[in-house]
Write a protein that holds these residues in place. Structure first.
Motif, PDB file in Angstrom:
ATOM      1  N   UNK A  94       0.851  -0.994   0.038  1.00  0.00           N
ATOM      2  CA  UNK A  94      -0.082   0.051  -0.035  1.00  0.00           C
ATOM      3  C   UNK A  94       0.811   1.247   0.138  1.00  0.00           C
ATOM      4  N   UNK A  95       1.846   1.094   0.846  1.00  0.00           N
ATOM      5  CA  UNK A  95       2.831   2.273   0.739  1.00  0.00           C
ATOM      6  C   UNK A  95       3.599   2.577  -0.645  1.00  0.00           C
TER       7      UNK A  95
ATOM      8  N   UNK B 118       8.425  18.169  -1.688  1.00  0.00           N
ATOM      9  CA  UNK B 118       9.457  17.490  -0.753  1.00  0.00           C
ATOM     10  C   UNK B 118       8.665  17.034   0.732  1.00  0.00           C
ATOM     11  N   UNK B 119       8.056  18.191   1.253  1.00  0.00           N
ATOM     12  CA  UNK B 119       7.630  17.814   2.674  1.00  0.00           C
ATOM     13  C   UNK B 119       6.625  16.492   2.627  1.00  0.00           C
TER      14      UNK B 119
ATOM     15  N   UNK C  71       6.058  10.386   3.575  1.00  0.00           N
ATOM     16  CA  UNK C  71       6.063   9.247   3.164  1.00  0.00           C
ATOM     17  C   UNK C  71       7.239   8.557   3.653  1.00  0.00           C
ATOM     18  N   UNK C  72       8.314   8.827   3.447  1.00  0.00           N
ATOM     19  CA  UNK C  72       9.666   8.339   3.908  1.00  0.00           C
ATOM     20  C   UNK C  72       9.502   7.634   5.367  1.00  0.00           C
ATOM     21  N   UNK C  73       9.173   9.080   6.029  1.00  0.00           N
ATOM     22  CA  UNK C  73       9.097   8.646   7.673  1.00  0.00           C
ATOM     23  C   UNK C  73       8.082   7.643   7.884  1.00  0.00           C
ATOM     24  N   UNK C  74       6.934   7.390   7.243  1.00  0.00           N
ATOM     25  CA  UNK C  74       5.933   6.466   7.232  1.00  0.00           C
ATOM     26  C   UNK C  74       6.686   5.269   6.970  1.00  0.00           C
ATOM     27  N   UNK C  75       7.476   5.133   5.944  1.00  0.00           N
ATOM     28  CA  UNK C  75       8.202   3.961   5.576  1.00  0.00           C
ATOM     29  C   UNK C  75       8.993   3.266   6.620  1.00  0.00           C
TER      30      UNK C  75
ATOM     31  N   UNK D 136       9.753   0.568  -3.039  1.00  0.00           N
ATOM     32  CA  UNK D 136      10.039   1.742  -3.698  1.00  0.00           C
ATOM     33  C   UNK D 136      10.851   2.688  -2.706  1.00  0.00           C
ATOM     34  N   UNK D 137      10.793   2.353  -1.520  1.00  0.00           N
ATOM     35  CA  UNK D 137      11.409   3.285  -0.398  1.00  0.00           C
ATOM     36  C   UNK D 137      13.028   3.894  -0.859  1.00  0.00           C
TER      37      UNK D 137
END
Length: 148
Positions: free
Chosen positions: A69-70, A84-85, A90-94, A103-104
């Motif tokens: 899902x991410x 960027x924010x 999204x990267x913090x959630x990953x 895809x991270x």
């Protein structure tokens, strides 16, 4: 069909099989005979072990589904050229998923590349810069898919 649903279905089937094994324990011991307490205990241990295994499989399937899902959200964010924010969020959630989405790494690289470009661009416009340097920066910036 999703991994979580498949794992839940397998777990349900395993539980039904365990219930059937316990119900049929008298057939193992002999028709009409009461099952031996030791055999019932053995079967209960087997059922508990099977349940623990399926819980682990279900947790793994849930983690994999969350990562998938991410990945979908990351692809949509890039397609919409989110800022960027939003991409950093999204990267913090990953990082909190307990499994790395496929895809991270690529998203992190794009964010890092864009941040590097913005730093070079800021340096270029704050100092003395040639027209050629600015043209190069503009060409490089036009190719980025990550806006500020």
């Amino acid at each position: 069909r999703g991994r979580v649903e498949a794992a839940a279905e397998e777990a349900a089937e395993a539980c039904l099989g365990a219930e059937a094994a316990l119900a049929d324990v008298s057939d193992i011991e002999g028709v009409g005979a009461a099952p031996a307490a030791a055999r019932v205990k053995e079967l209960l241990v087997e059922v508990e072990d099977a349940a623990a295994e399926w819980r682990h499989k279900l947790q793994a399937a849930e983690r994999a589904a969350a990562a998938e899902r991410w990945d979908e959200r990351a692809e949509r964010a890039l397609a919409r050229r989110e800022g960027m924010d939003a991409l950093r969020q999204l990267l913090a959630e990953a990082r909190g998923l307990r499994v790395a989405p496929s895809r991270s790494g690529a998203l992190q690289q794009r964010v890092d590349d864009a941040a590097s470009w913005w730093a070079r661009a800021a340096d270029a416009v704050s100092g003395v810069t040639s027209v050629e340097e600015l043209d190069t920066l503009l060409r490089q910036g036009g190719g980025t898919s990550v806006p500020p």
